[in-house]
Motif scaffolding. Structure first.
Motif, PDB file in Angstrom:
ATOM      1  N   ASP A  54       0.948  -0.937   0.314  1.00  0.00           N
ATOM      2  CA  ASP A  54      -0.242  -0.183  -0.127  1.00  0.00           C
ATOM      3  C   ASP A  54       1.128   1.145   0.019  1.00  0.00           C
ATOM      4  OD1 ASP A  54      -2.365  -1.558   0.322  1.00  0.00           O
ATOM      5  OD2 ASP A  54      -2.104  -1.656   2.561  1.00  0.00           O
ATOM      6  N   TYR A  55       0.450   2.257  -0.490  1.00  0.00           N
ATOM      7  CA  TYR A  55       0.647   3.615  -0.716  1.00  0.00           C
ATOM      8  C   TYR A  55       0.156   4.679  -0.996  1.00  0.00           C
ATOM      9  CZ  TYR A  55       4.695   0.181  -2.926  1.00  0.00           C
ATOM     10  OH  TYR A  55       5.897  -0.275  -2.643  1.00  0.00           O
ATOM     11  N   GLY A  56       0.694   5.187   0.146  1.00  0.00           N
ATOM     12  CA  GLY A  56       0.198   7.167  -0.219  1.00  0.00           C
ATOM     13  C   GLY A  56       0.766   7.965  -1.547  1.00  0.00           C
ATOM     14  N   LEU A  57      -0.387   8.354  -2.300  1.00  0.00           N
ATOM     15  CA  LEU A  57       0.362   9.268  -3.549  1.00  0.00           C
ATOM     16  C   LEU A  57       0.416  10.741  -3.328  1.00  0.00           C
ATOM     17  CD1 LEU A  57      -0.519   7.249  -6.471  1.00  0.00           C
ATOM     18  CD2 LEU A  57       1.333   7.027  -5.208  1.00  0.00           C
ATOM     19  N   GLY A  58      -0.768  11.510  -1.974  1.00  0.00           N
ATOM     20  CA  GLY A  58      -0.312  12.207  -1.538  1.00  0.00           C
ATOM     21  C   GLY A  58      -1.937  12.681  -2.179  1.00  0.00           C
ATOM     22  N   GLN A  59      -1.925  14.387  -2.396  1.00  0.00           N
ATOM     23  CA  GLN A  59      -3.320  15.110  -2.601  1.00  0.00           C
ATOM     24  C   GLN A  59      -2.905  14.985  -4.115  1.00  0.00           C
ATOM     25  OE1 GLN A  59      -3.931  18.656  -0.604  1.00  0.00           O
ATOM     26  NE2 GLN A  59      -5.979  17.387   0.275  1.00  0.00           N
TER      27      GLN A  59
ATOM     28  N   LEU B  58      -7.802  10.932 -10.229  1.00  0.00           N
ATOM     29  CA  LEU B  58      -7.354   9.006 -10.089  1.00  0.00           C
ATOM     30  C   LEU B  58      -6.538   9.327 -11.330  1.00  0.00           C
ATOM     31  CD1 LEU B  58     -10.299   7.005  -8.930  1.00  0.00           C
ATOM     32  CD2 LEU B  58      -7.464   7.460  -7.838  1.00  0.00           C
ATOM     33  N   GLU B  59      -7.335   9.938 -12.683  1.00  0.00           N
ATOM     34  CA  GLU B  59      -6.264   9.868 -13.594  1.00  0.00           C
ATOM     35  C   GLU B  59      -5.044  11.476 -13.608  1.00  0.00           C
ATOM     36  OE1 GLU B  59      -7.679  13.056 -17.491  1.00  0.00           O
ATOM     37  OE2 GLU B  59      -8.370  10.627 -17.977  1.00  0.00           O
ATOM     38  N   GLU B  60      -4.983  11.932 -12.846  1.00  0.00           N
ATOM     39  CA  GLU B  60      -3.396  12.260 -12.169  1.00  0.00           C
ATOM     40  C   GLU B  60      -2.865  11.219 -11.841  1.00  0.00           C
ATOM     41  OE1 GLU B  60      -1.704  15.842 -10.123  1.00  0.00           O
ATOM     42  OE2 GLU B  60      -3.363  16.395 -10.540  1.00  0.00           O
ATOM     43  N   ALA B  61      -2.833  10.223 -11.179  1.00  0.00           N
ATOM     44  CA  ALA B  61      -2.272   9.519 -10.151  1.00  0.00           C
ATOM     45  C   ALA B  61      -1.830   8.337 -11.276  1.00  0.00           C
ATOM     46  CB  ALA B  61      -2.725   8.980  -8.542  1.00  0.00           C
TER      47      ALA B  61
ATOM     48  N   THR C   4     -11.230  14.931  -0.224  1.00  0.00           N
ATOM     49  CA  THR C   4      -9.685  15.575  -0.016  1.00  0.00           C
ATOM     50  C   THR C   4      -9.069  15.234  -1.112  1.00  0.00           C
ATOM     51  OG1 THR C   4      -8.996  14.769   1.748  1.00  0.00           O
ATOM     52  CG2 THR C   4     -10.036  16.218   2.322  1.00  0.00           C
ATOM     53  N   GLY C   5      -9.204  15.047  -2.014  1.00  0.00           N
ATOM     54  CA  GLY C   5      -8.043  14.409  -2.923  1.00  0.00           C
ATOM     55  C   GLY C   5      -6.368  13.360  -2.666  1.00  0.00           C
ATOM     56  N   ASN C   6      -6.626  12.823  -0.804  1.00  0.00           N
ATOM     57  CA  ASN C   6      -5.657  12.179  -1.093  1.00  0.00           C
ATOM     58  C   ASN C   6      -6.283  11.177  -1.566  1.00  0.00           C
ATOM     59  OD1 ASN C   6      -4.315  13.077   0.699  1.00  0.00           O
ATOM     60  ND2 ASN C   6      -5.540  13.511   1.884  1.00  0.00           N
ATOM     61  N   VAL C   7      -4.750  10.399  -2.821  1.00  0.00           N
ATOM     62  CA  VAL C   7      -4.304   9.142  -3.166  1.00  0.00           C
ATOM     63  C   VAL C   7      -4.065   7.937  -2.506  1.00  0.00           C
ATOM     64  CG1 VAL C   7      -4.266   7.626  -5.585  1.00  0.00           C
ATOM     65  CG2 VAL C   7      -5.434  10.282  -5.547  1.00  0.00           C
TER      66      VAL C   7
END
Length: 93
Positions: free
Chosen positions: A3-8, A12-15, A66-69
């Motif tokens: 599992d990873y946190g990719l931040g804000q 999802l497309e941007e991530a 909040t946009g956290n991925v």
């Protein structure tokens, strides 16, 4: 599976685009296309690394209000060290 946190992120497309670029892999079966307003998405990537080692990546992404991925990443390859390297690349990105 890690599992990873990719931040804000804005979406999802941007991530998906960011992880795809970081790994230098190609999306499979148009799985990079995120439906509008999706809160979760599955993307499949394939690539060949040094030494002709093939690798497949499955990433499950989710985004909160909040946009956290967050991402679950599974990697399969013909060389376990390449699988480990892909996880290290994401962990250090």
């Amino acid at each position: 599976v890690d599992d990873y946190g990719l931040g804000q992120r804005e979406s999802l497309e941007e991530a998906v685009d960011a992880v795809t670029q970081i790994l230098g892999m190609a999306p499979c079966e148009s799985s990079e296309v995120v439906p509008p307003n999706a809160r979760s998405h599955l993307t499949l990537l394939a690539g060949t690394y040094v030494g002709d080692v093939q690798a497949l990546v499955k990433m499950n992404l989710g985004i909160d209000a909040t946009g956290n991925v967050a991402m679950k990443l599974s990697v399969r390859s013909t060389d376990a060290s390449v699988s480990d390297l892909i996880h290290q690349i994401i962990a250090n990105a």
